[in-house]
Design a protein around this motif. Structure first.
Motif, short mmCIF file in Angstrom:
data_model
loop_
_atom_site.label_atom_id
_atom_site.label_comp_id
_atom_site.label_asym_id
_atom_site.label_seq_id
_atom_site.Cartn_x
_atom_site.Cartn_y
_atom_site.Cartn_z
N SER A 157 0.38 -5.81 6.54
CA SER A 157 1.46 -6.75 6.49
C SER A 157 2.37 -6.58 5.53
O SER A 157 3.60 -6.31 5.95
CB SER A 157 0.60 -8.02 6.07
N SER A 158 2.33 -6.76 4.32
CA SER A 158 3.40 -6.37 3.19
C SER A 158 3.49 -5.05 3.13
O SER A 158 2.66 -4.18 3.41
CB SER A 158 3.00 -7.13 2.00
N VAL A 159 4.73 -4.83 2.76
CA VAL A 159 5.06 -3.36 2.16
C VAL A 159 4.09 -2.75 1.30
O VAL A 159 3.74 -1.63 1.48
CB VAL A 159 6.60 -3.33 1.93
N GLU A 160 3.65 -3.36 0.24
CA GLU A 160 2.83 -3.06 -1.00
C GLU A 160 1.62 -2.67 -0.38
O GLU A 160 0.83 -1.70 -0.42
CB GLU A 160 2.80 -4.18 -1.90
N GLU A 161 0.94 -3.42 0.64
CA GLU A 161 -0.29 -3.13 1.17
C GLU A 161 -0.21 -2.06 2.02
O GLU A 161 -1.30 -1.37 2.17
CB GLU A 161 -0.73 -4.27 2.05
#
Length: 701
Positions: free
Chosen positions: A473-477
């Motif tokens: 999902s998120s860039v961080e994940e």
């Protein structure tokens, strides 16, 4: 003989005392910006003027260029005979002396000096001969081994001590590394070779073991001067002591408060212990500063006053005026970057060239967020002392995976990613890419490539990771999952220094935290071209004006009109790796060097919160160095907000139509009053300028 020099007119009282002190040991403690080079130049002239043959004066510096420039200036002060003074570096002196005296150690006059590349190749040859380069062994590479050997010699520490301190993951290989070191020393002796470190070590050995040589050299060089003495290592200090044994006419110049190169072997104790090596030393302090305003010097004095061991000094200037340094407490790194960019734009509007502004930091990765902000605002910069964000090979590796997720037909990124796999070389990578080109979805078909057993497992793992990243999902994940996959590759490919590279990946993860869109994240990273060089980056034309970004280590000896020191939080500055008391003391000296680079404006920046991988957003404790500064020595700023109703209106009372005076632009007329303490002024010959009243020095006339 040339003209007589009026030293009393040219020098301040402390400089004059240093220049007029001819005989015996002298320690000149030269505070930041106090004119130490001028003092050395005039002392060379003074010695020659007093009748000392130039050839019997030795000036040791840390670059040949510095020695040549000092002797050139001395010739301008007195006459051309000053250029016959023996000047150079410790290594050039040792090389010259070993051509004459090396026979005492079994070396002929025509021994070969190995450059860094030659020395690494010799180590690699012996590494292979001893069976230490077998495939699959995580034995240090040739450049790491040579660094280990060099640090052991220059710091006077055993290989075990160096490994424990800097390369603990190689401690299991200590017996083999010691064996290789002994073999390398034997190989050089047998083949009449010396590397860079041997020049110092062997000249020291000749002096130590042969009294007759010491006496000859002492007669040859009756007066010895050493610049930047705080940066000497153990061997260099001993060489000076032994060469001056017959007369003691040694002047060393340096600043204990600017000793910041322990990682290169510099020994802070050398300058502190000089009076012990040379009893009867006369200590002269240069405390008058010709660079900074007094408010900046007051803060610098307060910083170094807390040093555990030091030569007490108090910098002062005869210049009048000056603003207090500013301490800006930012919400987070992004706010810190915005604040700096806005201040830089305002300073440029005031006529301060970008090249007269510097942003300094403890470690190169501390500027990553700022680099993105500057690129967005089209503010050109040059960075010294570290790689830009995507110039590091391991960062490029990780980013290549993300580019494939965004664009599965990015076959340039595919090539980089495939070559990371064990068992995959350039030819195999091209075969895999040719196979992927035929498929509508290269990621999906990767698992079906008929791989050989040597790389089948790695290819399968890569395919599963890329498919998994698609579902993130998120860039961080996504980035966290990718780093988990990449970790074993990092340890295998960059095994000599992978712990340091891990910190860069954590910084990349911190940056990713604020992005929700992968394409935006990659676009921001690409704003600065990865093809740019790093420390050697130069403006494309002489007319280009660039902001300076630099580590503090790379900024030593330089100065700017305005300096920002960023990321002043515990764990960043001082570094989290400064665990021992001596390391923290060097961090303090490093901070002192940073603040003394500023001439007019000094901004200290502390982000109140920050993102830490695995912990999320946390409160960042201010640097202990900030906490120790008396609050009356700086002006505290916080994030800018709308002024409260009870405060004076924006514009400090200026109104449209007011006639004003600016020290750089001259007379002007206020055209508009803006929010945030800004005014728009029309200056004849300069046009309209938007000025921030905290910086502009604007006066109503």
């Amino acid at each position: 003989m040339g003209r007589r020099v009026d030293y009393a007119r040219e020098l301040n009282p402390a400089q004059l005392e240093a220049v007029r002190t001819i005989f015996g040991p002298v320690l000149v403690i030269a505070g930041a910006g106090s004119g130490k080079t001028r003092t050395l130049v005039f002392r060379v002239a003074r010695l020659v003027e007093e009748g000392v043959p130039p050839e019997r004066i030795l000036l040791l510096t840390f670059t040949r260029k510095a020695a040549r420039e000092m002797l050139r200036r001395a010739a301008l002060v007195l006459d051309a005979s000053c250029e016959r003074v023996s000047g150079g570096t410790f290594h050039s002196l040792s090389h010259q002396m070993l051509r004459e005296y090396g026979y005492l150690l079994g070396y002929g006059p025509n021994f070969t000096v190995l450059d860094r590349g030659d020395a690494e190749d010799a180590v690699n040859l012996l590494r292979s001969a001893l069976g230490l380069s077998e495939k699959g062994r995580r034995f240090p590479k040739k450049d790491t081994l040579l660094s280990l050997f060099s640090k052991s010699i220059n710091q006077g520490r055993s290989l075990k001590e160096i490994l424990e301190r800097e390369y603990p993951h190689f401690l299991d290989h200590l017996p083999e590394i010691e064996r290789l070191f002994a073999e390398y020393q034997r190989y050089k002796r047998e083949h009449q070779l010396m590397d860079y470190d041997d020049l110092l070590l062997n000249w020291y050995r000749v002096l130590l073991e042969h009294r007759g040589v010491r006496e000859e050299v002492s007669r040859r060089f009756e007066f010895i001067m050493v610049d930047e003495y705080q940066d000497t290592n153990r061997l260099q200090a001993e060489i000076v002591r032994l060469m001056a044994e017959g007369h003691g006419n040694v002047m060393v110049v340096g600043d204990d408060s600017q000793s910041i190169y322990a990682f290169r072997g510099a020994n802070f104790r050398n300058i502190l212990d000089f009076p012990k090596l040379f009893p009867g030393t006369r200590i002269i302090k240069l405390e008058e500063n010709y660079r900074s305003t007094q408010p900046i010097l007051d803060l610098a004095n307060a910083v170094i006053a807390r040093a555990r061991e030091k030569y007490t000094k108090c910098l002062f200037t005869r210049r009048e005026g000056g603003r207090k340094p500013v301490l800006y407490r930012a919400r987070d790194e992004a706010d810190q970057s915005r604040f700096i960019a806005e201040r830089i734009l305002e300073l440029r509007e005031e006529g301060i060239p970008l090249s007269e502004i510097a942003v300094l930091f403890r470690a190169a990765f501390h500027s990553f967020d700022l680099e993105l902000e500057l690129a967005k605002r089209d503010l050109p910069f040059v960075k010294y002392g570290g790689l830009k964000l995507i110039e590091a090979a391991h960062i490029k590796d990780v980013v290549a995976h993300l580019r494939i997720i965004l664009n599965p037909r990015d076959f340039l990124s595919w090539h980089r990613v495939l070559l990371l796999l064990e068992g995959v070389g350039p030819r195999t990578a091209e075969k895999i890419i040719a196979y992927l080109r035929q498929a509508p979805d290269p990621v999906e078909v990767l698992r079906r490539f008929p791989a050989r057993p040597s790389f089948e497992r790695g290819l399968t793992r890569l395919a599963e990771t890329l498919l998994d990243l698609r579902r993130g999902s998120s860039v961080e994940e996504r980035l966290a999952r990718l780093i988990e996959y990449y970790q074993p590759l990092l340890e295998r490919i960059y095994h000599d220094d992978y712990p340091k590279r891990e910190r860069d990946l954590e910084s990349l993860l911190t940056l990713a935290h604020k992005y929700g869109d992968l394409s935006e994240f990659l676009a921001d990273l690409a704003l600065e071209p990865p093809e740019s060089s790093v420390a050697g980056l130069e403006p494309e034309t002489e007319d280009e004006d660039h902001l300076i970004l630099s580590t503090v280590h790379s900024a030593k000896g330089l100065e700017w009109h305005t300096v920002f020191v960023i990321s002043l939080s515990e764990g960043r500055f001082p570094s989290a790796y400064a665990a021992r008391e001596e390391d923290l003391e060097e961090e303090r000296r490093l901070f002192y060097v940073a603040v003394t680079r500023a001439r007019e404006n000094l901004f200290l920046c502390h982000p109140v919160t920050g993102y830490v991988p695995g912990e999320g957003r946390v409160i960042l404790k201010p640097s202990r160095f900030l906490e120790e500064i008396p609050p009356d020595l700086y002006e505290p700023w916080r994030e800018e907000a709308e002024p409260p109703a009870e405060e004076e209106p924006a514009g400090d009372g200026f109104r449209p139509g007011d006639v004003v005076w600016h020290p750089r632009f001259g007379e002007g007329e206020v055209r508009d009053v803006l929010g945030g303490e800004k005014v728009r002024v029309y200056f004849t010959g300069h046009g309209e300028k938007t000025l921030h009243l905290k910086f502009a020095r604007l006066e109503r006339i």
